[in-house]
Design a protein around this motif. Structure first.
Motif, PDB file in Angstrom:
ATOM      1  N   PRO A 293       0.826  -1.205   0.000  1.00  0.00           N
ATOM      2  CA  PRO A 293       0.000   0.000   0.000  1.00  0.00           C
ATOM      3  C   PRO A 293       0.864   1.260   0.000  1.00  0.00           C
ATOM      4  O   PRO A 293       1.876   1.317   0.691  1.00  0.00           O
ATOM      5  CB  PRO A 293      -0.805  -0.110   1.301  1.00  0.00           C
ATOM      6  N   GLY A 294       0.483   2.214  -0.810  1.00  0.00           N
ATOM      7  CA  GLY A 294       1.186   3.500  -0.802  1.00  0.00           C
ATOM      8  C   GLY A 294       2.443   3.539  -1.637  1.00  0.00           C
ATOM      9  O   GLY A 294       3.045   4.590  -1.780  1.00  0.00           O
ATOM     10  N   VAL A 298      -2.199   6.004  -6.737  1.00  0.00           N
ATOM     11  CA  VAL A 298      -3.407   5.234  -7.045  1.00  0.00           C
ATOM     12  C   VAL A 298      -3.685   5.189  -8.552  1.00  0.00           C
ATOM     13  O   VAL A 298      -4.031   4.137  -9.098  1.00  0.00           O
ATOM     14  CB  VAL A 298      -4.627   5.825  -6.296  1.00  0.00           C
ATOM     15  N   PHE A 301      -1.496   2.703 -10.122  1.00  0.00           N
ATOM     16  CA  PHE A 301      -1.986   1.348  -9.819  1.00  0.00           C
ATOM     17  C   PHE A 301      -3.050   0.937 -10.835  1.00  0.00           C
ATOM     18  O   PHE A 301      -3.040  -0.156 -11.375  1.00  0.00           O
ATOM     19  CB  PHE A 301      -2.576   1.323  -8.405  1.00  0.00           C
ATOM     20  N   ARG A 302      -3.965   1.880 -11.127  1.00  0.00           N
ATOM     21  CA  ARG A 302      -5.027   1.584 -12.077  1.00  0.00           C
ATOM     22  C   ARG A 302      -4.445   1.396 -13.484  1.00  0.00           C
ATOM     23  O   ARG A 302      -4.823   0.480 -14.214  1.00  0.00           O
ATOM     24  CB  ARG A 302      -6.061   2.716 -12.078  1.00  0.00           C
ATOM     25  N   GLY A 306      -3.562  -3.014 -11.722  1.00  0.00           N
ATOM     26  CA  GLY A 306      -3.425  -3.675 -10.439  1.00  0.00           C
ATOM     27  C   GLY A 306      -2.208  -4.563 -10.312  1.00  0.00           C
ATOM     28  O   GLY A 306      -2.046  -5.269  -9.320  1.00  0.00           O
TER      29      GLY A 306
ATOM     30  N   ASP B 175     -11.700  -1.824 -10.723  1.00  0.00           N
ATOM     31  CA  ASP B 175     -12.298  -0.807  -9.843  1.00  0.00           C
ATOM     32  C   ASP B 175     -12.225  -1.250  -8.385  1.00  0.00           C
ATOM     33  O   ASP B 175     -11.883  -0.477  -7.497  1.00  0.00           O
ATOM     34  CB  ASP B 175     -13.767  -0.562 -10.222  1.00  0.00           C
ATOM     35  N   LEU B 177     -10.177  -3.486  -7.107  1.00  0.00           N
ATOM     36  CA  LEU B 177      -8.772  -3.532  -6.675  1.00  0.00           C
ATOM     37  C   LEU B 177      -8.249  -2.130  -6.359  1.00  0.00           C
ATOM     38  O   LEU B 177      -7.527  -1.921  -5.383  1.00  0.00           O
ATOM     39  CB  LEU B 177      -7.896  -4.171  -7.757  1.00  0.00           C
ATOM     40  N   THR B 178      -8.639  -1.166  -7.204  1.00  0.00           N
ATOM     41  CA  THR B 178      -8.174   0.204  -6.988  1.00  0.00           C
ATOM     42  C   THR B 178      -8.768   0.773  -5.698  1.00  0.00           C
ATOM     43  O   THR B 178      -8.085   1.464  -4.932  1.00  0.00           O
ATOM     44  CB  THR B 178      -8.548   1.093  -8.194  1.00  0.00           C
ATOM     45  N   PHE B 181      -6.751  -0.714  -2.930  1.00  0.00           N
ATOM     46  CA  PHE B 181      -5.393  -0.168  -2.869  1.00  0.00           C
ATOM     47  C   PHE B 181      -5.410   1.257  -2.324  1.00  0.00           C
ATOM     48  O   PHE B 181      -4.587   1.630  -1.489  1.00  0.00           O
ATOM     49  CB  PHE B 181      -4.751  -0.187  -4.257  1.00  0.00           C
TER      50      PHE B 181
END
Lengths: 413, 267
Positions: A293-294, A298, A301-302, A306, B175, B177-178, B181
């Protein structure tokens, strides 16, 4: 196009612990939670001796430098504190440069890292080079730093390291950052290379890192990321460097490749495959600890759907590996052709060859390094200079490391 | 930016939606019903939704804010300590004109609520802490939620894993998963270095003076029920209800839980 003038050839060695039982290899991850009972310190001692001997061989064969890495809680690298390894290599060599690539400053106090590097630089007579990474996600599972703060903290740490290396003529200044506060930032010794040893930022293509390297006049070392993304990063690096008033010198963006040289292409591929399998399919197998995490924004990540890492980690698949990694196995001619092509593509005159792969045995490392030095590099230089180089005596190259050390003692070298 | 939400589960029909700007950060707030206000503070993941609060909306105005960094609220990377949420909620409640409220809070939300209530005791009528994190209890350490493998999460969330499985998508869902996260990142800013809670909360928590209900699942694998006794001792005006065959998502798993909360609030 032939290689550039003043091309430097370095080797890279990640010094893994390779003697792992089958039950261990069946694990999802060889990082973070792999019990250290699997590490036999006596075997580890022998491996250190062997690997340090291979580092000495790099000098014997005339390589310009050796690159080492840092990882934690994994057999993939026996170098959680690579400065110690660098120190041992410097003590056994005279000309070889060592690039520590590298300690994530977030895992140390930045002034202390600056002190250690300054010591190494002074002790080695100015042979140190430094690459600065954020650190893989796995490192943050075994170190006490919140990953969501990692990027900001890294930027502050780099600032502190640079200020630490400045020459103080009056009363030293303090430092008040977000993460660190110093009454006085005053590092003794100060580095022999001025203003500091060459620095590279390690990145996987993130624009922030590329721009930062360009702005600060650092080199930029691309790691595991799709080759087109690496090339794009390079293009931006060159452009931003010029904008920042720095020379994007070809030595500032190294070309890194995994290299194995044998007599024929078939022999090279056949021999190398199991070691590469061990490296990509085992040593890089990080399971769920690759997710953190972090660690990335974000929206990134998308964008990556993922997935934190290229498909090459933990699965041995040449196609996936070649998309993110430069690998060549072949005859001296094949390897020379490939290195020449990559050097032209990247415009780099700093070629780093990963000559130890996975669980490659010592004799093969010796022959790989020797063929690279005596058969591949001469081809590249000959094509450039149009004349063959005078061969140096290869004799000591074939001695085992302990013997080589004795040889060095006897001869007083 | 609107953060992702778990569309499979989260149904806010019947709720009113408002936005407030709290210290520059856009904060989404849902409310439903009328009557004396009850705040619901969600835990470290919003994917289970908020259906259970409808039961309280029969005679109360239930207010569900998304914490910064969660659901439909914007990120606030300046929030890097759980105490930052105290000031976020002081600011938000001031803006909403809420003077005295009741608070029901779950997990990370309960940690925030306990911190808030220690500082703002006079502004709280009744407090319900459901499966709370926050007080460090060395005798009953929690497994550190960041270490729980994704594939095992549902087994940790509810006593009957099939209940939690309902919240998860069937296949790869970027979506979802995001969402996970992003919220885990926000949680990590305050919780990564303090997975066992705030070591200082124990020395402050006696400042909470309102009647408090501690509601716990007997089979909570996130925050073991063994720690409930410590919370009860630290909060002299508290009562403890432990629900059998119930895991961490108490309000979602146990059909009696929302009613128990409602009964406590209306006493």
């Amino acid at each position: 196009m032939p290689i550039l003038s003043d091309t430097k050839f370095l080797v890279a060695h990640y010094m893994p612990y390779t003697d792992l039982p089958d039950e261990c290899l069946e694990r999802d991850s060889l990082w973070v939670d792999i019990p250290n009972a699997y590490y036999d310190p006596h075997k580890g001692h022998a491996l250190y001796e062997r690997y340090l001997g291979e580092a000495v061989l790099a000098e014997e064969l005339g390589f310009d430098g050796l690159c080492i890495n840092e990882h934690h809680a994994t057999p993939a690298s026996m170098m959680p504190v690579p400065s110690i390894i660098a120190s041992a290599i410097f003590a056994r060599t005279e000309k070889l440069r060592v690039c520590i690539m590298g300690t994530p400053p977030n895992l140390e106090n930045p002034h202390r890292l600056a002190e250690g590097y300054a010591m190494l630089d002074v002790m080695s007579g100015g042979r140190l080079e430094v690459a600065i990474p954020l650190g893989t996600p796995m490192e943050y599972w075994v170190n006490p730093v919140a990953p969501a703060t990692a990027r900001d903290r890294l930027h502050e740490s780099i600032d502190i390291m640079l200020k630490s290396w400045e020459t103080q003529t009056g009363e030293p200044k303090g430092y008040d950052g977000k993460f660190y506060h110093y009454k006085y930032l005053n590092v003794w010794p100060r580095p022999i290379q001025q203003p500091h040893p060459p620095i590279f930022l390690v990145g996987s293509g993130s624009l922030t890192t590329v721009e930062m390297a360009a702005r600060l006049g650092f080199g930029y070392a691309a790691t595991f990321s799709p080759i087109p993304k690496q090339m794009k990063a390079l293009e931006i690096y060159r452009q931003k460097s010029v904008e920042a008033g720095h020379d994007p010198d070809p030595s500032k963006f190294p070309l890194t490749a995994m290299v194995y040289v044998a007599d024929t292409d078939e022999q090279a591929v056949e021999e190398m495959t199991p070691w590469a399998d061990f490296y990509f399919g085992q040593l890089l197998k990080s399971g769920r600890f690759i997710e953190l995490p972090g660690y990335i924004p974000v929206d990134e990540f998308r964008r990556r759907d993922g997935k934190f890492i290229p498909e090459s980690h933990g699965v041995f698949d040449w196609k996936a590996i070649e998309a993110v990694y430069r690998v060549v196995a072949g005859s001296p001619e094949t390897v020379a052709n490939q290195l020449e092509k990559w050097a032209e593509e990247t415009g780099s005159n700093r070629i780093i060859c990963e000559v130890h792969i996975g669980n490659m045995p010592h004799d093969k490392v010796v022959s790989n390094m020797t063929k690279l030095a005596k058969e591949v590099i001469p081809i590249l230089e000959e094509r450039r200079d149009g004349a063959p180089k005078v061969e140096q005596s290869p004799q000591s190259a074939y001695l085992d490391p302990p013997e080589m050390m004795r040889f060095r003692k006897w001869t007083g070298r | 930016m609107d953060g992702p939400v778990n569309k499979k589960i989260v149904d806010m029909s019947g709720f009113d939606r408002s936005e407030y700007v709290v210290s520059g950060v856009r904060t989404a707030v849902y409310s439903i019903g009328s009557g004396r206000p009850v705040i619901y503070l969600h835990g470290g993941g919003t994917f289970p939704g908020f259906d259970f609060v409808r039961e309280w909306a029969r005679d109360r105005r239930v207010i569900v804010p998304y914490h910064p960094g969660f659901g439909e609220s914007d990120d606030d990377p300046r929030i890097d300590d759980v105490s930052d949420y105290i000031f976020h909620y002081i600011d938000l409640f001031n803006q909403m004109g809420l003077d005295e409220v009741d608070i029901v809070a779950h997990s990370l939300g309960a940690w925030i609520a306990a911190e808030y209530a220690s500082v703002q005791a006079p502004r709280i009528g009744r407090l319900v802490l459901v499966a709370p994190n926050g007080v460090v209890i060395p005798e009953f350490p929690n497994p550190d939620s960041f270490k729980i493998p994704k594939e095992q999460l549902h087994e940790y969330l509810t006593a009957d894993p099939s209940v939690a499985l309902r919240y998860f998508p069937d296949g790869h869902d970027i979506d979802f998963l995001t969402l996970g996260f992003r919220e885990l990142t926000a949680f990590s800013r305050v919780g990564w270095e303090y997975p066992q809670g705030n070591p200082k909360l124990r020395q402050r928590i006696h400042l909470i003076t309102c009647p408090t209900l501690l509601l716990w699942g007997q089979e909570d694998r996130f925050f073991p029920v063994g720690g409930a006794k410590t919370w009860q001792e630290l909060l002299p005006k508290s009562e403890l209800r432990i629900l059998p065959k119930t895991g961490h998502l108490v309000l979602g798993e146990n059909p009696d839980a929302p009613g128990i909360v409602h009964e406590f609030l209306t006493r």
